[in-house]
Design a protein around this motif. Structure first.
Motif, short mmCIF file in Angstrom:
data_model
loop_
_atom_site.label_atom_id
_atom_site.label_comp_id
_atom_site.label_asym_id
_atom_site.label_seq_id
_atom_site.Cartn_x
_atom_site.Cartn_y
_atom_site.Cartn_z
N CYS A 462 0.85 -1.19 0.00
CA CYS A 462 0.00 0.00 0.00
C CYS A 462 0.89 1.24 0.00
O CYS A 462 1.73 1.42 0.89
N VAL A 463 0.70 2.08 -1.00
CA VAL A 463 1.41 3.36 -1.10
C VAL A 463 0.38 4.45 -0.86
O VAL A 463 -0.62 4.53 -1.58
N TYR A 464 0.61 5.29 0.15
CA TYR A 464 -0.40 6.30 0.47
C TYR A 464 0.26 7.64 0.76
O TYR A 464 1.46 7.74 1.00
N GLY A 465 -0.56 8.71 0.74
CA GLY A 465 -0.03 10.05 0.97
C GLY A 465 -1.10 10.99 1.49
O GLY A 465 -2.27 10.62 1.65
N GLY A 466 -0.71 12.24 1.72
CA GLY A 466 -1.59 13.24 2.31
C GLY A 466 -0.95 13.84 3.54
O GLY A 466 0.14 13.43 3.96
N GLU A 467 -1.63 14.79 4.16
CA GLU A 467 -1.06 15.45 5.33
C GLU A 467 -2.03 15.50 6.51
O GLU A 467 -1.78 16.20 7.49
N ASP A 468 -3.12 14.75 6.44
CA ASP A 468 -4.08 14.68 7.54
C ASP A 468 -3.65 13.56 8.48
O ASP A 468 -3.91 12.38 8.22
N ILE A 469 -3.01 13.91 9.56
CA ILE A 469 -2.44 12.90 10.44
C ILE A 469 -3.51 12.05 11.10
O ILE A 469 -3.30 10.85 11.36
N GLU A 470 -4.69 12.61 11.35
CA GLU A 470 -5.77 11.81 11.94
C GLU A 470 -6.24 10.76 10.95
O GLU A 470 -6.53 9.61 11.32
N TRP A 471 -6.34 11.15 9.68
CA TRP A 471 -6.72 10.15 8.66
C TRP A 471 -5.65 9.07 8.57
O TRP A 471 -5.96 7.88 8.41
N ILE A 472 -4.38 9.47 8.64
CA ILE A 472 -3.29 8.50 8.55
C ILE A 472 -3.39 7.49 9.69
O ILE A 472 -3.22 6.28 9.49
N ARG A 473 -3.70 7.98 10.88
CA ARG A 473 -3.84 7.05 12.02
C ARG A 473 -4.99 6.07 11.79
O ARG A 473 -4.85 4.85 12.01
N ARG A 474 -6.14 6.59 11.35
CA ARG A 474 -7.30 5.72 11.13
C ARG A 474 -7.05 4.75 9.99
O ARG A 474 -7.38 3.56 10.08
N PHE A 475 -6.45 5.25 8.92
CA PHE A 475 -6.25 4.41 7.73
C PHE A 475 -5.27 3.28 8.01
O PHE A 475 -5.52 2.11 7.66
N THR A 476 -4.12 3.59 8.61
CA THR A 476 -3.13 2.54 8.87
C THR A 476 -3.66 1.49 9.83
O THR A 476 -3.42 0.29 9.65
N ALA A 477 -4.42 1.92 10.84
CA ALA A 477 -5.00 0.95 11.79
C ALA A 477 -6.02 0.07 11.09
O ALA A 477 -6.04 -1.16 11.28
N THR A 478 -6.88 0.68 10.26
CA THR A 478 -7.91 -0.08 9.55
C THR A 478 -7.28 -1.04 8.55
O THR A 478 -7.70 -2.21 8.43
N ALA A 479 -6.28 -0.58 7.79
CA ALA A 479 -5.65 -1.43 6.78
C ALA A 479 -4.98 -2.64 7.42
O ALA A 479 -5.05 -3.76 6.89
N LYS A 480 -4.32 -2.43 8.56
CA LYS A 480 -3.67 -3.56 9.24
C LYS A 480 -4.72 -4.57 9.71
O LYS A 480 -4.52 -5.79 9.60
N ARG A 481 -5.83 -4.05 10.24
CA ARG A 481 -6.88 -4.95 10.73
C ARG A 481 -7.51 -5.75 9.59
O ARG A 481 -7.72 -6.96 9.70
N ILE A 482 -7.78 -5.10 8.47
CA ILE A 482 -8.40 -5.79 7.34
C ILE A 482 -7.43 -6.76 6.71
O ILE A 482 -7.83 -7.84 6.22
N ALA A 483 -6.13 -6.44 6.71
CA ALA A 483 -5.14 -7.36 6.15
C ALA A 483 -5.11 -8.66 6.94
O ALA A 483 -4.99 -9.75 6.36
N GLN A 484 -5.26 -8.56 8.26
CA GLN A 484 -5.33 -9.78 9.07
C GLN A 484 -6.59 -10.57 8.78
O GLN A 484 -6.55 -11.79 8.65
N ALA A 485 -7.70 -9.83 8.63
CA ALA A 485 -8.96 -10.51 8.34
C ALA A 485 -8.92 -11.17 6.97
O ALA A 485 -9.50 -12.27 6.78
N ALA A 486 -8.26 -10.55 6.01
CA ALA A 486 -8.19 -11.10 4.65
C ALA A 486 -7.03 -12.08 4.49
O ALA A 486 -6.87 -12.68 3.41
N GLU A 487 -6.22 -12.20 5.53
CA GLU A 487 -5.08 -13.11 5.54
C GLU A 487 -4.10 -12.80 4.40
O GLU A 487 -3.70 -13.67 3.63
#
Length: 659
Positions: A462-487
């Motif tokens: 996953c390559v991502y960008g932007g400057e909204d640090i709150e979005w970055i926190r939410r996105f990285t946490a969500t992506a890690k959780r979904i990656a585990q769910a999707a194995e």
């Protein structure tokens, strides 16, 4: 001239005489005598004699004449003849006055100490009037002021006479105006010379009981000085305008000559062109060699392809870093040389700060540089700006060994492919694009070696960008959780935002402290990533591609529009060519709805299923924005939206270069 007739110089009506002078003034075009040495002697006489004559040991020299020299009418008639005779040779009249002036000064200076001066004074019947020096001082002050200003006027006249004859025409209004005033200037100069000579004659003929200068005489001399000063100011103004006009004409001629040199092939070698562009003077070594920092002639580049690196003094450090890396890589098999041509505004004074900035940049460059930016001629700077379209951003003009312009700006090729793009021609660019496809390797171009390892290991990236640090926190946490769910084995890398160097430092520090994802600690890598994307876009535009018929251009436009819209974004890759991408809120929403497309992910794969779901969330109403730097030196006239294909509106904005 009779005593008391000095008022004639100021009181007489000379308008008819001036008209006669204007009508009969006919300087000899064949008269090319250089009288400046005479003027220099006169200046030296004035410099050394004036302080002596004004000193406290003023001697009044009495010399009796046999009566009046001439009456007023006779004087005017004789005066007109004199003016006509010496209008071309004012310097001679000044020299005659200087001779009298210096003789007077020498006798005054040496009268009390040197026997020859003493006997000369006795022979000339020169009485001692030291006691009257204070009362005579106003007269000498007035004489010296008048002498000084008529000398200034004469020098201006000489400067006009030295102007190139081809510019003495109606095409040079300042010179034409000045030439109409020069006869008048000559008239007042000769008139002032005679006034000064008359004063010396009166001093010599002064009786011992005449110990003071009359107010009228001093006023008459001051009035002449005032007239001469006005003439001097007028001639000075016209001379400055004349120099500007001649400079413009010379610059225009030099520019046209440069155009002919560059646009009339075939060329024999590159040296001829570089001499015309950089410096035509044989006695100047205009270049500084990068490794030894020694001065060299342009002949050092003979037989080589040359990349002219043209910029101002605000070239970004990141840009230099990337250029240096590519250049040093080319040294294994040198096929070209780089020459830095700094463009500075020559209309403003060169400051110590600019010199320091120039030397600092020069010290960082391993290639050839112009040793002094001030040697660039205005015609060359104009050519670079008008023909090669240099404005603010750096350009790379490619010259082949014969001196032909192989590419007016290869900056984008240099940054996309590096040395693979040699010889940096349009044909080479076309061939390189023919072999390119939109894939993860091309997208990131080896900026991060870790990503190449992840690809070989079969990981999802996953390559991502932007400057909204709150979005970055939410996105990285969500992506890690979904990656585990999707194995799936997922790696994430943050690539920042364009033109936000200082903010990126703060964001990457947070990402690092909170261990949110992988990131590029080197800000130069982020800068290069975004600059390279812009270069890809400009190159595609030069190839006349559009978002409708070119996948690479469509994807680059989309990413640049994400960045320009000040929104976060993300791309998800499962294979080098399999990708899903969306704006930050959309992809975060889609990941949060993973259960709805989980089954499809098991069938098609995680990334294709994500792409399908993102398409379902896509709304027809959207507003994309793209902010483009002037990589080519100009803003493209037409840019199409990557999502709808319609032409985007153009707006101008200013951004601080430091952030």
């Amino acid at each position: 001239m009779a005593r008391g007739d000095g008022s004639m110089f100021a009181a007489s009506d000379d308008s008819p005489l001036l008209k006669q002078i204007q009508a009969t003034h006919a300087p000899d075009d064949d008269d090319n005598k250089d009288v400046r040495p005479v003027i220099e002697i006169v200046k030296s006489v004035f410099k050394h004699a004036a302080p002596i004559i004004q000193g406290t040991y003023i001697q009044s020299l009495e010399y009796k004449t046999g009566g009046d020299v001439m009456d007023s009418n006779g004087m005017l008639k004789e005066f007109a003849v004199i003016i006509q005779r010496v209008s071309r040779e004012v310097a001679i009249a000044l020299a005659a006055l200087a001779m009298t002036y210096s003789e007077f000064g020498l006798v005054v200076q040496l009268f009390t100490t040197h026997p020859l001066a003493k006997f000369t004074a006795i022979i000339k019947q020169l009485p001692d009037l030291v006691e009257h020096s204070i009362t005579l001082k106003p007269r000498f002050d007035a004489i010296n002021r008048l002498f000084g200003v008529i000398l200034d006027v004469t020098e201006r006249i000489m400067e006009f006479k030295q102007q190139p004859r081809q510019y003495i025409s109606p095409d040079n209004p300042p010179l034409s105006v000045a030439m109409t005033h020069i006869p008048t200037a000559v008239y007042w100069t000769i008139r002032s010379v005679l006034a000064c000579a008359n004063q010396f004659a009166r001093l010599i003929s002064m009786r011992s009981d005449e110990n003071a200068a009359s107010d009228v005489e001093v006023w008459e001399l001051s009035n002449l000085a005032h007239k001469a000063r006005n003439i001097h100011e007028l001639l000075t103004q016209q001379l400055m305008l004349c120099y500007e006009h001649i400079g413009e004409k010379n610059d225009e001629a030099a520019y046209n000559s440069l155009v002919r040199v560059f646009e009339l092939p075939p060329h024999v070698d590159i040296i001829t062109l570089l001499r015309h562009l950089i410096c035509k003077k044989d006695d100047i070594m205009p270049l500084l060699e990068g490794s030894t920092k020694s001065k060299v002639h342009v002949e050092a580049l003979e037989g080589k392809s040359v990349l002219l690196l043209i910029s101002d003094l605000e070239i970004p450090q990141e840009e230099l870093t990337v250029l240096e890396a590519i250049y040093r890589d080319s040294r294994n098999k040198p096929e070209y040389e780089i020459v830095w041509i700094p463009i500075v505004d020559k209309s403003v004074p060169w400051t110590e700060e600019q010199q320091h900035k120039f030397e600092q940049l020069q010290s960082l460059m391993p290639w050839y540089t112009l040793h002094d930016p001030k040697i660039m001629e205005p015609a060359a700077i104009r050519y670079i700006k008008e023909v090669w379209k240099f404005a603010k951003r750096t350009i790379l003009v490619v010259l082949d060994p014969q001196g032909n312009v192989a590419c007016p700006n290869a900056f984008h090729m240099f940054f996309i492919w590096g040395n693979m793009a040699f010889p940096f021609t349009a044909r080479k660019e076309e061939v390189l694009w023919r072999d390119e496809t939109w894939c993860l390797e091309f997208f990131l171009d080896g900026i991060d070696p870790n990503i190449l390892n992840w690809i070989s290991q079969g990981k999802y990236i996953c390559v991502y960008g932007g400057e909204d640090i709150e979005w970055i926190r939410r996105f990285t946490a969500t992506a890690k959780r979904i990656a585990q769910a999707a194995e799936i084995d997922l790696e994430m890398v943050y690539v920042g935002k364009s033109n936000a160097k200082e903010r990126m430092k703060k964001i990457t520090a947070i990402i690092n402290n909170e261990n949110l994802s992988h990131f590029w600690p080197d800000i130069t890598s982020m800068w290069y990533f975004w600059t390279r994307l812009e270069c890809i876009l400009y190159s595609k535009m030069q190839q006349e591609k559009s978002v409708e018929n070119d996948v690479i251009m469509q994807e680059v436009m989309t990413l640049l529009s994400f960045d320009g819209s000040d929104q976060s974004w993300a791309t998800m890759w499962s294979k080098p060519t399999e990708m899903a991408r969306a704006k930050g809120d959309t992809i975060l929403e889609s990941l949060g709805m993973f259960q709805e497309w989980k089954e499809n992910a098991g069938i098609k794969g995680f990334v294709p299923a994500l792409r399908d779901h993102l398409q379902q969330l896509h709304t027809p109403h959207h507003c994309n924005r793209i902010i483009l730097s002037q990589v080519k030196g100009q803003i493209p006239e037409k840019v199409e939206c990557a999502e709808c294909g319609r032409q985007m509106e153009k707006h101008f904005m200013y951004r601080c270069c430091t952030d």
